[in-house]
Write a protein that holds these residues in place. Structure first.
Motif, PDB file in Angstrom:
ATOM      1  N   HIS A  23     -27.738  -1.399 -51.852  1.00 20.42           N
ATOM      2  CA  HIS A  23     -26.494  -0.636 -51.993  1.00 20.42           C
ATOM      3  C   HIS A  23     -25.438  -1.438 -52.738  1.00 20.42           C
ATOM      4  O   HIS A  23     -24.691  -0.906 -53.560  1.00 20.42           O
ATOM      5  N   GLY A  27     -25.872  -0.402 -57.771  1.00 23.80           N
ATOM      6  CA  GLY A  27     -24.787   0.361 -58.396  1.00 23.80           C
ATOM      7  C   GLY A  27     -24.047  -0.431 -59.468  1.00 23.80           C
ATOM      8  O   GLY A  27     -23.959   0.008 -60.628  1.00 23.80           O
ATOM      9  N   SER A  87     -18.478  -8.350 -52.592  1.00 25.68           N
ATOM     10  CA  SER A  87     -18.915  -7.282 -51.683  1.00 25.68           C
ATOM     11  C   SER A  87     -19.849  -7.827 -50.611  1.00 25.68           C
ATOM     12  O   SER A  87     -19.767  -7.431 -49.438  1.00 25.68           O
ATOM     13  N   PRO A  98     -20.800  -1.090 -47.287  1.00 28.28           N
ATOM     14  CA  PRO A  98     -20.521  -0.340 -48.521  1.00 28.28           C
ATOM     15  C   PRO A  98     -20.580   1.153 -48.257  1.00 28.28           C
ATOM     16  O   PRO A  98     -21.443   1.640 -47.536  1.00 28.28           O
ATOM     17  N   SER A  99     -19.645   1.874 -48.854  1.00 25.04           N
ATOM     18  CA  SER A  99     -19.627   3.332 -48.714  1.00 25.04           C
ATOM     19  C   SER A  99     -19.659   3.953 -50.099  1.00 25.04           C
ATOM     20  O   SER A  99     -19.223   3.355 -51.079  1.00 25.04           O
ATOM     21  N   GLY A 100     -20.171   5.146 -50.185  1.00 28.35           N
ATOM     22  CA  GLY A 100     -20.285   5.789 -51.481  1.00 28.35           C
ATOM     23  C   GLY A 100     -21.475   5.248 -52.251  1.00 28.35           C
ATOM     24  O   GLY A 100     -22.344   4.564 -51.722  1.00 28.35           O
ATOM     25  N   ILE A 101     -21.497   5.565 -53.545  1.00 28.81           N
ATOM     26  CA  ILE A 101     -22.627   5.163 -54.378  1.00 28.81           C
ATOM     27  C   ILE A 101     -22.582   3.677 -54.683  1.00 28.81           C
ATOM     28  O   ILE A 101     -23.609   3.011 -54.734  1.00 28.81           O
ATOM     29  N   THR A 104     -17.004  -0.971 -52.842  1.00 26.35           N
ATOM     30  CA  THR A 104     -15.602  -0.922 -53.270  1.00 26.35           C
ATOM     31  C   THR A 104     -15.312  -2.012 -54.299  1.00 26.35           C
ATOM     32  O   THR A 104     -15.667  -3.174 -54.101  1.00 26.35           O
TER      33      THR A 104
END
Length: 257
Positions: A23, A27, A87, A98-101, A104
């Motif tokens: 993750h 990305g 991160s 981690p959140s989303g694709i 942050t």
């Protein structure tokens, strides 16, 4: 034993969180790849322009476009590496999942991370100056080459150990809890031997992995996939995890589990 424990804990940290590893890394790496591809198209740079063996630039390609591409490429790669490192530090030390694709993007922490790394590089360069002068003097003396090699190796190892002792300022910058050079040095007093063992073990581990990669290279698809997975994701994060573990032990006084 402390050096081995730090390394083993760092390895477990990565393999125990493979979902978060993917993750946090995939990305940013995908975004960086897309940016590089766009640069190729926008600047209209043919692949032949990056060939070191070429005598001249391909027709229609300017030196300025090549320079702009290389400079932007370096910036993109650095930002991507620091984005991933920051991160990961925050995930381990702050449990910031981690959140989303993609994780942050914290530009302030990335800049702080870069600033601390440049500071360490500057200190390293300053510390090397007197030794460089001494080595030059030894080389100028007849028969001093062997002594200069020995001195160079020993002093280089000393500086690398010092660098790692001070490098806990990097995860500190990533999580927004700054640690000064003096605090980092004071918190790692008496552990130079453990750091040396840690570095030796980490070095041998990477050599072993590279040998495995060489053997797997003969397997058409699986070999390539495993090489990319370990070479670009796992090994770099293990190195980042070593700094994370050192910060947790020496600054936050965490116990190794």
């Amino acid at each position: 034993m402390l050096g081995w424990k730090i390394f083993a804990h760092s390895v477990r940290m990565v393999f125990g969180n493979l979902k978060q590893v993917l993750h946090i890394t995939v990305g940013p790496a995908a975004i960086a790849t897309a940016v590089i591809v766009v640069l190729f198209v926008v600047l209209d740079i043919p692949l032949e322009a990056l060939d070191d063996s070429a005598d001249q630039l391909p027709f229609g390609t300017s030196v300025g476009s090549i320079f702009a591409f290389v400079l932007t490429l370096i910036v993109v790669m650095l930002i991507t590496m620091f984005w991933i490192a920051v991160s990961w530090h925050r995930f381990i030390l702050l449990e910031e999942y981690p959140s989303g694709i993609v994780p942050t993007f914290r530009f302030d922490r990335i800049l702080a991370y870069l600033g601390r790394l440049l500071l360490l590089g500057l200190l390293f360069a300053i510390a090397w100056l007197p030794m460089g002068l001494l080595i030059s003097a030894l080389v100028s003396v007849g028969g001093g080459e062997v002594v200069s090699v020995v001195v160079t190796v020993v002093y280089s190892m000393f500086l690398i150990v010092c660098f790692y002792r001070l490098s806990i300022i990097l995860p500190a910058a990533a999580i927004g809890h700054p640690v000064t050079i003096g605090e980092a040095w004071a918190s790692t007093v008496g552990v130079s031997g453990a750091v040396f063992v840690l570095l030796v073990v980490a070095f041998l581990f990477q050599i072993a992995i590279q040998l495995i990669f060489t053997a797997l290279a003969f397997i058409p698809v699986l070999g390539v996939l495993l090489t990319v997975f370990f070479g670009t994701l796992i090994l770099p994060l293990i190195n980042v995890s070593i700094l994370t573990t050192m910060y947790g032990i020496f600054i936050e006084k965490r116990e190794l589990t």
